[in-house]
Design an enzyme around this catalytic site. Structure first.
Site, mmCIF file in Angstrom:
data_model
loop_
_atom_site.group_PDB
_atom_site.id
_atom_site.type_symbol
_atom_site.label_atom_id
_atom_site.label_comp_id
_atom_site.label_asym_id
_atom_site.label_seq_id
_atom_site.Cartn_x
_atom_site.Cartn_y
_atom_site.Cartn_z
ATOM 1 N N LYS A 34 3.301 -6.954 -18.146
ATOM 2 C CA LYS A 34 4.354 -5.928 -18.079
ATOM 3 C C LYS A 34 3.791 -4.589 -18.535
ATOM 4 O O LYS A 34 3.269 -4.458 -19.639
ATOM 5 C CB LYS A 34 5.566 -6.328 -18.920
ATOM 6 C CG LYS A 34 6.721 -5.340 -18.768
ATOM 7 C CD LYS A 34 8.012 -5.896 -19.295
ATOM 8 C CE LYS A 34 9.163 -4.912 -19.116
ATOM 9 N NZ LYS A 34 9.403 -4.551 -17.703
ATOM 10 N N ASP A 62 0.859 -1.183 0.000
ATOM 11 C CA ASP A 62 0.000 0.000 0.000
ATOM 12 C C ASP A 62 0.900 1.239 0.000
ATOM 13 O O ASP A 62 2.051 1.167 -0.415
ATOM 14 C CB ASP A 62 -0.976 -0.021 1.180
ATOM 15 C CG ASP A 62 -0.266 -0.068 2.533
ATOM 16 O OD1 ASP A 62 0.974 -0.257 2.563
ATOM 17 O OD2 ASP A 62 -0.938 0.090 3.573
ATOM 18 N N HIS A 100 7.827 -9.902 -23.661
ATOM 19 C CA HIS A 100 7.497 -10.089 -22.248
ATOM 20 C C HIS A 100 6.052 -10.552 -22.083
ATOM 21 O O HIS A 100 5.259 -10.508 -23.021
ATOM 22 C CB HIS A 100 7.700 -8.789 -21.462
ATOM 23 C CG HIS A 100 9.127 -8.505 -21.119
ATOM 24 N ND1 HIS A 100 9.973 -7.838 -21.972
ATOM 25 C CD2 HIS A 100 9.869 -8.812 -20.021
ATOM 26 C CE1 HIS A 100 11.173 -7.737 -21.417
ATOM 27 N NE2 HIS A 100 11.134 -8.324 -20.232
ATOM 28 N N HIS A 101 5.726 -10.927 -20.857
ATOM 29 C CA HIS A 101 4.370 -11.346 -20.492
ATOM 30 C C HIS A 101 3.383 -10.183 -20.616
ATOM 31 O O HIS A 101 3.763 -9.009 -20.643
ATOM 32 C CB HIS A 101 4.369 -11.888 -19.063
ATOM 33 C CG HIS A 101 4.987 -10.949 -18.076
ATOM 34 N ND1 HIS A 101 4.296 -9.929 -17.465
ATOM 35 C CD2 HIS A 101 6.265 -10.859 -17.613
ATOM 36 C CE1 HIS A 101 5.091 -9.253 -16.666
ATOM 37 N NE2 HIS A 101 6.309 -9.803 -16.738
ATOM 38 N N ASN A 121 17.564 -4.572 -15.024
ATOM 39 C CA ASN A 121 17.442 -6.026 -14.953
ATOM 40 C C ASN A 121 18.518 -6.555 -14.010
ATOM 41 O O ASN A 121 19.700 -6.295 -14.225
ATOM 42 C CB ASN A 121 17.612 -6.636 -16.349
ATOM 43 C CG ASN A 121 17.143 -8.059 -16.424
ATOM 44 O OD1 ASN A 121 17.472 -8.877 -15.568
ATOM 45 N ND2 ASN A 121 16.361 -8.374 -17.442
ATOM 46 N N GLY A 181 14.450 -2.431 -8.848
ATOM 47 C CA GLY A 181 14.319 -2.964 -10.197
ATOM 48 C C GLY A 181 13.059 -2.500 -10.884
ATOM 49 O O GLY A 181 12.716 -3.005 -11.955
#
EC number: 1.17.1.8
Length: 239
Positions: free
Chosen positions: A137, A32, A133-134, A100, A73
Site C-alpha cells: 500500500k 499503461d 495494511h499490506h 473504501n 477507489g
C-alpha cells in the site's frame, strides 16, 4: 454491462473475476497511459478505477470527456478531487469516489459517525485511529482512516484536525502500520481512565472491496451526477 478496468493489479484482477461472476463483460483493461487508447473503440458502460495516485486524475477525467461514468477507489490523489467533480458536471457524466468500497466498511462508516456524535460530549475520552495494511500500500495513512477522522471531526467541534502518529490534544492521532498479507484493518478507539470503547473493521480479503466497486458500477450505469456510497447503500437497503 460493459466495464473498463483502469488499473490491472491485484484489485483489478479481483474486480474482473467478480464482474464476470455477475454476468458483466470486461471490454478494456488499462495498464499503461490512457492517452494511448481511443475509448470510443470500446462501448464502455462504466469504468472502474483502481490505478495509482499519479494517473488517477487523468484516467478519470479522460473517461468523463468520453461520456463514461467512473467508479474510483484510488486514494492519494484527492488534491485534484474538486477539479474532477467540476469536469464530471461539465461533461454531464457520473462519478462515485470512495476511500473504501467494501459494503461492510461503509456500514462501519455509519457506525463511526453515530458513535462520534454520542462521544463528543464526553470530555474524559480521547480518540485515536489505527490502520494496518499490506506492505504494497503506497499511501499512508489510508484513505479509509482519513474518512473516519473526517467523520469524527464533523461531529466534534473541539477537535481541529488529525495527524499521523503524534498529535496535539485537539487533534486525532492516526497510527499507520504496514505488515505482510493484511488486506486492511481499521480501529477507532475512545479511551478514558475508566474504560475503553473500540469499533473495528477487519477485511479478510480483497473480495469485499472489489464486490462493492462492482455494485457501485451497477448503480452508476445510465446515471449522471456525483454520488457516494451512501447513495449505493440506500438503494440496496431499499430493495
Amino acid at each position: 454491462m460493459n466495464i473498463a478496468l483502469l488499473g490491472y493489479g491485484r484489485m483489478g484482477q479481483t474486480i474482473e473475476e467478480i464482474s464476470k461472476n455477475r454476468d458483466h463483460k470486461i471490454v478494456f483493461k488499462l495498464d499503461d497511459d490512457i492517452e494511448n487508447h481511443d475509448l470510443n473503440d470500446f462501448e464502455i458502460d462504466v469504468a472502474i478505477d483502481f490505478s495509482v495516485p499519479k494517473a488517477a486524475f487523468k484516467n478519470i477525467t479522460t473517461c468523463f470527456k468520453h461520456a463514461i461514468p467512473v467508479v474510483s477507489g484510488t486514494t492519494g490523489w484527492l488534491d485534484d478531487y474538486a477539479k474532477a467533480r467540476e469536469i464530471c458536471k461539465k461533461e454531464d457524466s457520473a462519478f462515485i469516489y470512495a476511500s473504501n468500497f467494501s459494503l461492510g466498511v461503509n456500514v462501519f462508516f455509519e457506525l463511526n459517525q453515530k458513535l462520534a456524535g454520542m462521544m463528543q460530549g464526553l470530555e474524559d475520552y480521547s480518540v485515536d485511529i489505527e490502520e494496518i495494511h499490506h506492505l504494497q500500500k503506497l499511501d499512508s495513512p489510508s484513505g479509509t482512516a482519513i474518512t473516519l477522522a473526517q467523520q469524527i471531526l464533523e461531529q466534534n467541534s473541539k477537535l481541529k484536525g488529525w495527524q499521523l502518529d503524534e498529535a496535539d490534544e485537539d487533534e486525532i492521532p492516526i497510527h499507520a502500520k504496514r505488515e505482510e498479507n493484511v488486506p486492511g484493518t481499521h480501529t477507532v478507539t475512545y479511551e478514558s481512565s475508566i474504560d475503553k470503547i473500540e469499533i473495528t473493521h477487519t477485511a479478510k480479503s480483497r473480495q469485499g472491496f472489489a464486490l462493492g466497486a462492482v455494485v457501485a458500477a451497477e448503480y452508476l450505469k445510465d446515471k449522471t451526477g456525483i454520488f457516494t456510497m451512501k447513495d449505493v447503500l440506500s438503494d440496496l437497503f431499499k430493495n
